[in-house]
Scaffold this active site. Sequence first.
Site, PDB file in Angstrom:
ATOM      1  N   ASN A   1      27.702  -1.737  30.781  1.00 38.40           N
ATOM      2  CA  ASN A   1      28.923  -0.919  30.853  1.00 38.40           C
ATOM      3  C   ASN A   1      28.710   0.444  30.205  1.00 38.40           C
ATOM      4  O   ASN A   1      29.276   1.444  30.652  1.00 38.40           O
ATOM      5  CB  ASN A   1      30.092  -1.650  30.191  1.00 38.40           C
ATOM      6  CG  ASN A   1      30.831  -2.551  31.160  1.00 38.40           C
ATOM      7  OD1 ASN A   1      31.257  -2.115  32.219  1.00 38.40           O
ATOM      8  ND2 ASN A   1      30.962  -3.817  30.805  1.00 38.40           N
TER       9      ASN A   1
ATOM     10  N   ARG B   1      32.183  -7.168   6.184  1.00 35.70           N
ATOM     11  CA  ARG B   1      32.302  -6.420   7.443  1.00 35.70           C
ATOM     12  C   ARG B   1      32.682  -4.959   7.200  1.00 35.70           C
ATOM     13  O   ARG B   1      32.199  -4.057   7.881  1.00 35.70           O
ATOM     14  CB  ARG B   1      33.348  -7.077   8.349  1.00 35.70           C
ATOM     15  CG  ARG B   1      32.923  -8.415   8.897  1.00 35.70           C
ATOM     16  CD  ARG B   1      34.012  -9.018   9.778  1.00 35.70           C
ATOM     17  NE  ARG B   1      33.588 -10.316  10.274  1.00 35.70           N
ATOM     18  CZ  ARG B   1      32.883 -10.492  11.387  1.00 35.70           C
ATOM     19  NH1 ARG B   1      32.524  -9.452  12.109  1.00 35.70           N
ATOM     20  NH2 ARG B   1      32.530 -11.701  11.780  1.00 35.70           N
TER      21      ARG B   1
ATOM     22  N   MET C   1      29.717  -7.052  19.975  1.00 38.85           N
ATOM     23  CA  MET C   1      30.049  -8.436  19.636  1.00 38.85           C
ATOM     24  C   MET C   1      30.361  -8.599  18.146  1.00 38.85           C
ATOM     25  O   MET C   1      29.765  -9.417  17.446  1.00 38.85           O
ATOM     26  CB  MET C   1      28.910  -9.368  20.065  1.00 38.85           C
ATOM     27  CG  MET C   1      28.557  -9.258  21.544  1.00 38.85           C
ATOM     28  SD  MET C   1      29.973  -9.536  22.640  1.00 38.85           S
ATOM     29  CE  MET C   1      30.214 -11.290  22.417  1.00 38.85           C
TER      30      MET C   1
ATOM     31  N   HIS D   1      37.230  -6.264  28.659  1.00 32.54           N
ATOM     32  CA  HIS D   1      37.165  -7.718  28.472  1.00 32.54           C
ATOM     33  C   HIS D   1      37.094  -8.389  29.844  1.00 32.54           C
ATOM     34  O   HIS D   1      37.833  -8.009  30.756  1.00 32.54           O
ATOM     35  CB  HIS D   1      38.414  -8.186  27.714  1.00 32.54           C
ATOM     36  CG  HIS D   1      38.407  -9.649  27.441  1.00 32.54           C
ATOM     37  ND1 HIS D   1      37.610 -10.224  26.473  1.00 32.54           N
ATOM     38  CD2 HIS D   1      39.079 -10.682  28.035  1.00 32.54           C
ATOM     39  CE1 HIS D   1      37.801 -11.536  26.474  1.00 32.54           C
ATOM     40  NE2 HIS D   1      38.692 -11.831  27.400  1.00 32.54           N
TER      41      HIS D   1
ATOM     42  N   VAL E   1      42.702  -9.937  18.354  1.00 29.60           N
ATOM     43  CA  VAL E   1      41.559  -9.982  19.282  1.00 29.60           C
ATOM     44  C   VAL E   1      42.058  -9.964  20.732  1.00 29.60           C
ATOM     45  O   VAL E   1      42.826 -10.837  21.147  1.00 29.60           O
ATOM     46  CB  VAL E   1      40.709 -11.248  19.025  1.00 29.60           C
ATOM     47  CG1 VAL E   1      39.590 -11.356  20.051  1.00 29.60           C
ATOM     48  CG2 VAL E   1      40.125 -11.207  17.617  1.00 29.60           C
TER      49      VAL E   1
ATOM     50  N   GLU F   1      33.826  -4.151  36.520  1.00 32.59           N
ATOM     51  CA  GLU F   1      33.866  -3.525  35.195  1.00 32.59           C
ATOM     52  C   GLU F   1      33.255  -2.130  35.241  1.00 32.59           C
ATOM     53  O   GLU F   1      33.761  -1.190  34.634  1.00 32.59           O
ATOM     54  CB  GLU F   1      33.099  -4.380  34.180  1.00 32.59           C
ATOM     55  CG  GLU F   1      33.744  -5.699  33.835  1.00 32.59           C
ATOM     56  CD  GLU F   1      32.895  -6.514  32.878  1.00 32.59           C
ATOM     57  OE1 GLU F   1      32.120  -5.916  32.096  1.00 32.59           O
ATOM     58  OE2 GLU F   1      32.999  -7.755  32.891  1.00 32.59           O
TER      59      GLU F   1
END
Length: 198
Positions: A21, A73, A98, A117, A152, A182
Amino acid sequence: MTDPRPSRTPVAILISGDGSNMVALVEASRAADCPYEVVLVLSNTPDAGGLAKAAALGVPTLAIDHRPHGKDREAHERLVDAALRDARADYVALAGYMRILTPWLVEGWAGRMLNIHPSLLPKYPGLHTHQRALDAGDAEAGCTVHLVTTGVDEGPILGQARVPVLPGDTAETLAARVKAQEHQLYPAALADLVRRGA
Protein backbone atom coordinates in the site's frame (compact mmCIF):
# COMPACT_ATOMS: atom_id res chain seq x y z
CA MET A 1 14.96 23.50 -12.60
CA THR A 2 12.05 24.00 -10.21
CA ASP A 3 9.02 21.73 -9.92
CA PRO A 4 6.21 23.40 -11.92
CA ARG A 5 3.55 21.92 -9.64
CA PRO A 6 2.21 23.94 -6.73
CA SER A 7 3.49 23.12 -3.27
CA ARG A 8 2.07 19.83 -2.13
CA THR A 9 1.19 18.57 1.34
CA PRO A 10 3.90 16.42 2.96
CA VAL A 11 2.82 12.94 4.07
CA ALA A 12 4.74 10.28 6.01
CA ILE A 13 3.93 6.57 5.77
CA LEU A 14 4.44 4.04 8.55
CA ILE A 15 5.00 0.40 7.59
CA SER A 16 6.00 -2.87 9.23
CA GLY A 17 6.18 -5.22 6.24
CA ASP A 18 6.49 -5.33 2.47
CA GLY A 19 4.71 -2.03 1.93
CA SER A 20 2.45 -2.74 -1.04
CA ASN A 21 0.00 0.00 0.00
CA MET A 22 2.96 2.33 0.60
CA VAL A 23 4.11 1.74 -2.98
CA ALA A 24 0.58 2.51 -4.23
CA LEU A 25 0.56 5.78 -2.26
CA VAL A 26 3.99 6.81 -3.54
CA GLU A 27 3.20 5.95 -7.15
CA ALA A 28 -0.10 7.87 -6.97
CA SER A 29 1.78 10.89 -5.61
CA ARG A 30 3.66 11.16 -8.92
CA ALA A 31 0.51 12.26 -10.74
CA ALA A 32 0.51 15.95 -11.66
CA ASP A 33 -2.79 16.59 -9.88
CA CYS A 34 -1.95 14.74 -6.66
CA PRO A 35 -2.17 17.09 -3.64
CA TYR A 36 0.36 15.22 -1.50
CA GLU A 37 3.98 14.13 -1.61
CA VAL A 38 5.56 11.35 0.43
CA VAL A 39 8.45 12.78 2.45
CA LEU A 40 9.27 9.77 4.65
CA VAL A 41 8.66 6.04 4.92
CA LEU A 42 9.31 4.86 8.47
CA SER A 43 9.27 1.30 9.81
CA ASN A 44 9.37 -0.18 13.29
CA THR A 45 11.16 -3.22 11.84
CA PRO A 46 14.60 -2.54 10.32
CA ASP A 47 14.32 -5.52 7.93
CA ALA A 48 10.90 -4.54 6.53
CA GLY A 49 10.88 -5.20 2.81
CA GLY A 50 9.05 -1.96 2.14
CA LEU A 51 12.07 0.13 3.15
CA ALA A 52 14.05 -1.06 0.13
CA LYS A 53 11.03 -0.47 -2.12
CA ALA A 54 10.66 3.08 -0.82
CA ALA A 55 14.36 3.80 -1.29
CA ALA A 56 14.14 2.47 -4.86
CA LEU A 57 11.30 4.95 -5.44
CA GLY A 58 13.51 7.78 -4.18
CA VAL A 59 11.68 8.32 -0.89
CA PRO A 60 13.65 8.96 2.33
CA THR A 61 13.43 6.00 4.72
CA LEU A 62 14.05 5.44 8.40
CA ALA A 63 13.83 2.45 10.73
CA ILE A 64 13.17 2.92 14.45
CA ASP A 65 13.18 -0.54 16.00
CA HIS A 66 10.51 -0.94 18.67
CA ARG A 67 12.18 -3.93 20.33
CA PRO A 68 14.78 -2.08 22.46
CA HIS A 69 11.90 -0.26 24.18
CA GLY A 70 10.20 -3.43 25.41
CA LYS A 71 6.70 -2.68 26.65
CA ASP A 72 7.25 1.08 26.76
CA ARG A 73 5.27 1.91 23.63
CA GLU A 74 5.32 5.64 24.27
CA ALA A 75 9.13 5.76 24.44
CA HIS A 76 9.25 4.27 20.96
CA GLU A 77 6.49 6.53 19.72
CA ARG A 78 8.27 9.64 20.93
CA LEU A 79 11.14 8.79 18.59
CA VAL A 80 8.70 8.10 15.76
CA ASP A 81 6.87 11.36 16.39
CA ALA A 82 10.12 13.33 16.40
CA ALA A 83 11.06 11.78 13.05
CA LEU A 84 7.65 12.62 11.57
CA ARG A 85 7.97 16.22 12.68
CA ASP A 86 11.58 16.46 11.50
CA ALA A 87 10.31 15.38 8.06
CA ARG A 88 7.70 18.19 8.33
CA ALA A 89 4.87 15.73 7.66
CA ASP A 90 1.37 17.17 7.86
CA TYR A 91 -0.38 13.78 7.60
CA VAL A 92 0.55 10.22 8.54
CA ALA A 93 -0.68 7.18 6.62
CA LEU A 94 -0.47 3.78 8.31
CA ALA A 95 0.15 1.10 5.68
CA GLY A 96 0.48 -2.26 7.35
CA TYR A 97 1.92 -0.74 10.52
CA MET A 98 1.49 -3.58 12.98
CA ARG A 99 1.59 -1.61 16.22
CA ILE A 100 -1.27 -0.66 18.50
CA LEU A 101 -0.71 3.05 19.06
CA THR A 102 -0.95 4.82 22.39
CA PRO A 103 -3.34 7.74 22.95
CA TRP A 104 -0.28 9.99 23.20
CA LEU A 105 0.63 9.52 19.52
CA VAL A 106 -2.93 9.22 18.21
CA GLU A 107 -4.09 12.41 19.88
CA GLY A 108 -1.01 14.28 18.68
CA TRP A 109 -2.04 13.56 15.08
CA ALA A 110 -5.82 13.67 15.54
CA GLY A 111 -7.59 14.19 12.22
CA ARG A 112 -4.29 13.84 10.34
CA MET A 113 -3.53 10.12 10.75
CA LEU A 114 -5.31 7.52 8.67
CA ASN A 115 -5.23 3.76 8.22
CA ILE A 116 -6.44 1.14 5.75
CA HIS A 117 -8.10 -1.98 7.09
CA PRO A 118 -9.00 -5.12 5.09
CA SER A 119 -12.68 -5.36 5.98
CA LEU A 120 -15.87 -3.38 5.62
CA LEU A 121 -15.73 -1.71 9.01
CA PRO A 122 -17.38 -1.77 11.48
CA LYS A 123 -17.33 -5.48 10.58
CA TYR A 124 -14.22 -7.39 11.59
CA PRO A 125 -11.82 -5.01 13.27
CA GLY A 126 -8.49 -6.56 14.14
CA LEU A 127 -6.92 -9.58 12.46
CA HIS A 128 -7.97 -12.51 10.22
CA THR A 129 -10.61 -10.41 8.49
CA HIS A 130 -10.93 -12.46 5.30
CA GLN A 131 -11.40 -15.78 7.08
CA ARG A 132 -13.93 -14.19 9.39
CA ALA A 133 -15.91 -12.91 6.38
CA LEU A 134 -15.86 -16.39 4.83
CA ASP A 135 -16.83 -18.08 8.09
CA ALA A 136 -19.80 -15.71 8.42
CA GLY A 137 -21.00 -16.52 4.90
CA ASP A 138 -20.80 -12.89 3.80
CA ALA A 139 -21.73 -12.12 0.19
CA GLU A 140 -19.16 -9.35 -0.04
CA ALA A 141 -15.95 -8.20 1.57
CA GLY A 142 -13.68 -5.23 1.08
CA CYS A 143 -11.51 -2.59 2.69
CA THR A 144 -11.94 0.64 4.62
CA VAL A 145 -9.85 3.78 5.01
CA HIS A 146 -10.52 5.51 8.31
CA LEU A 147 -9.11 8.17 10.59
CA VAL A 148 -7.11 6.74 13.47
CA THR A 149 -8.60 7.16 16.93
CA THR A 150 -7.73 5.61 20.28
CA GLY A 151 -10.08 2.67 19.63
CA VAL A 152 -8.69 -0.04 17.32
CA ASP A 153 -10.20 0.31 13.82
CA GLU A 154 -12.97 2.56 15.18
CA GLY A 155 -12.26 5.95 13.60
CA PRO A 156 -14.51 7.84 11.18
CA ILE A 157 -14.69 6.15 7.78
CA LEU A 158 -13.19 8.05 4.85
CA GLY A 159 -13.94 5.51 2.13
CA GLN A 160 -14.69 1.87 1.35
CA ALA A 161 -14.32 -0.50 -1.59
CA ARG A 162 -16.26 -3.73 -1.96
CA VAL A 163 -15.60 -7.02 -3.70
CA PRO A 164 -17.95 -10.02 -4.04
CA VAL A 165 -17.14 -13.20 -2.18
CA LEU A 166 -16.95 -15.87 -4.88
CA PRO A 167 -17.77 -19.58 -4.64
CA GLY A 168 -14.64 -21.47 -3.67
CA ASP A 169 -12.89 -18.41 -2.24
CA THR A 170 -10.20 -18.96 0.34
CA ALA A 171 -8.85 -16.33 2.70
CA GLU A 172 -5.88 -16.01 0.32
CA THR A 173 -7.86 -15.53 -2.89
CA LEU A 174 -10.22 -13.09 -1.22
CA ALA A 175 -7.30 -11.18 0.28
CA ALA A 176 -5.68 -10.81 -3.14
CA ARG A 177 -8.83 -9.25 -4.65
CA VAL A 178 -9.30 -6.96 -1.66
CA LYS A 179 -5.63 -5.90 -1.84
CA ALA A 180 -6.09 -4.78 -5.45
CA GLN A 181 -8.93 -2.52 -4.27
CA GLU A 182 -6.84 -1.21 -1.37
CA HIS A 183 -4.24 0.04 -3.84
CA GLN A 184 -6.93 2.14 -5.58
CA LEU A 185 -8.87 3.28 -2.53
CA TYR A 186 -6.05 4.40 -0.25
CA PRO A 187 -4.43 6.98 -2.56
CA ALA A 188 -7.86 8.41 -3.44
CA ALA A 189 -8.94 8.67 0.21
CA LEU A 190 -5.66 10.26 1.26
CA ALA A 191 -5.87 12.80 -1.57
CA ASP A 192 -9.46 13.67 -0.60
CA LEU A 193 -8.49 14.16 3.05
CA VAL A 194 -5.54 16.38 2.12
CA ARG A 195 -7.66 18.49 -0.24
CA ARG A 196 -10.28 19.02 2.47
CA GLY A 197 -7.62 20.03 4.96
CA ALA A 198 -5.81 22.39 2.62
